[in-house]
Design a protein around this motif. Sequence first.
Motif, PDB file in Angstrom:
ATOM      1  N   PRO A 202       6.254  -5.639  76.988  1.00 24.31           N
ATOM      2  CA  PRO A 202       7.172  -5.095  75.989  1.00 24.31           C
ATOM      3  C   PRO A 202       6.475  -4.065  75.116  1.00 24.31           C
ATOM      4  CG  PRO A 202       6.478  -7.308  75.378  1.00 24.31           C
ATOM      5  CD  PRO A 202       5.966  -7.067  76.769  1.00 24.31           C
TER       6      PRO A 202
ATOM      7  N   LYS B  92      19.349   2.667  73.917  1.00 23.02           N
ATOM      8  CA  LYS B  92      18.476   1.491  73.914  1.00 23.02           C
ATOM      9  C   LYS B  92      18.887   0.511  72.812  1.00 23.02           C
ATOM     10  CE  LYS B  92      14.486  -0.649  74.996  1.00 23.02           C
ATOM     11  NZ  LYS B  92      14.156  -1.182  76.335  1.00 23.02           N
TER      12      LYS B  92
ATOM     13  N   GLU C  39      19.526  -2.855  74.543  1.00 22.30           N
ATOM     14  CA  GLU C  39      18.388  -3.783  74.473  1.00 22.30           C
ATOM     15  C   GLU C  39      17.552  -3.447  73.249  1.00 22.30           C
ATOM     16  OE1 GLU C  39      15.808  -5.222  78.125  1.00 22.30           O
ATOM     17  OE2 GLU C  39      14.840  -3.465  77.212  1.00 22.30           O
TER      18      GLU C  39
ATOM     19  N   GLU D  30      12.762  -5.949  72.569  1.00 20.84           N
ATOM     20  CA  GLU D  30      12.153  -6.318  73.853  1.00 20.84           C
ATOM     21  C   GLU D  30      11.407  -7.639  73.784  1.00 20.84           C
ATOM     22  OE1 GLU D  30      11.551  -1.955  75.962  1.00 20.84           O
ATOM     23  OE2 GLU D  30       9.851  -3.309  75.767  1.00 20.84           O
ATOM     24  N   ASP D  31      10.929  -8.000  72.615  1.00 20.21           N
ATOM     25  CA  ASP D  31      10.136  -9.225  72.478  1.00 20.21           C
ATOM     26  C   ASP D  31      10.355  -9.764  71.072  1.00 20.21           C
ATOM     27  OD1 ASP D  31       8.259 -11.252  72.972  1.00 20.21           O
ATOM     28  OD2 ASP D  31       6.567  -9.994  72.385  1.00 20.21           O
TER      29      ASP D  31
ATOM     30  N   CYS E 234      10.618   0.583  79.928  1.00 22.93           N
ATOM     31  CA  CYS E 234      11.168   0.632  78.572  1.00 22.93           C
ATOM     32  C   CYS E 234      12.445   1.461  78.486  1.00 22.93           C
ATOM     33  CB  CYS E 234      10.138   1.156  77.587  1.00 22.93           C
ATOM     34  SG  CYS E 234       9.734   2.909  77.786  1.00 22.93           S
TER      35      CYS E 234
END
Length: 434
Positions: free
Chosen positions: A45, A103, A107, A110-111, A399
């Motif tokens: 990530p 993005k 999402e 990511e983490d 990514c």
Amino acid sequence: MGQGRQEHIATSLAGTVSAEISASLAPVDAELERRYPGDPGTRQPVHTVYVPGDAFATDTVRSWGDRALAALDEHAPDAASFAAVLGLADDLAEPVYARVRAKLGREPVEDLRVDFEDGYGPRPDTEEDEAAARAARLIAQAYANGTAAPYMGIRMKCMEAPVRDRGIRTLDIFLTGLMRAGGLPDGLVLTLPKVTCSEQVTAMVRLLEAFEKAHALEPGRLGFEIQIETSQSILAADGTATVARMIQAAEGRATGLHYGTFDYSACLGVSAAYQAGDHPAADHAKAIMQVAAAGTGVRVSDGSTNVLPVGPTAKVHDAWRLHYGLTRRALARAYYQGWDMHPGHIPTRYAAVFAFYREGFEQAAGRLARYANRAGGDVMDEPATAKALSGYLLRGLDCGALDIAEVARLTGLTRADLEGFAAPRWGDLTASAK
């Protein structure tokens, strides 16, 4: 003269010499393979978001994305204004801005780490028990209904004596809750903070082994990140690099080394006004981490900035420029991950990451294509460089900075081809170099 003449091949050593040398080095070969297996080849990530245990909710990931989009709408409503703030080149302004917004909608995180350490603090045991169980339930639900970040988990309290038992209990409650909810998700990540010695890493290994045994899990199923937040974790009393011993003490379970900007800076006596990721003390620590982790499969993460993009537009823009600059600086130094502490940080996180990959994309793709086709060019690349070039493109794909169609168009390679160049076996490297 002499062209086409067959050379006479002569040797002086007995045939047993090579076999004897190979036999003598076999244990070393095996030890090197064990200690330095190479990158795992999985997605890393670009950031880790920390959310206090009592603030984590079912909508946290979506809420961060919505708040980040709202910040863009208010302070940089179009590509031109965003590019002007960050100094993006004209040809990058539109693609970067469009990809950032996409993005954040698709999402945004990511983490994510549900924090039971500094961001949570000391609480009554019953309250932390409840929060740990709740975190397990909500994360299990998120993975089940498709709303989870790719990676999620918790940061427990450390192995120092005053909070050790509390940290162990929180981890036990959390992992047990996941097991009761259907099992451990593939994206599970655990973080052990404030590690000062390799014995604390060994203790974490024993703890995870006990949990795996209690639930008949495959040995080694549970891994963890090590946070580097103290001077002792970099340099031991005997002058050796503690962090290198920590990686070995993890017995293959360490997945990352995360730099803790503010705890580490304070440990060295850096005054608050100068605690930042680009301070010389930070550069030194991360360089040691990077060398210690190289080839081991353990990844290095940068820390964070505590300057939040909040308030009037001018102040937000200043914070964005700072965060963007620190992120770009880290990427150039091969620290491909960092921490984000506020939803307002993630627009500039993705802007920096996307600009980094898009501005070098065509050159990297061209060099890799020429290498793959042995076509030559103005740069003579070697297998190690091909590995770096393909790794660069794969990170860009993971990514969302790049699309596989545009990568294939410029390289003529599939993702599987890229992965082959990014993680070559030793025999492949030597064969390619001939």
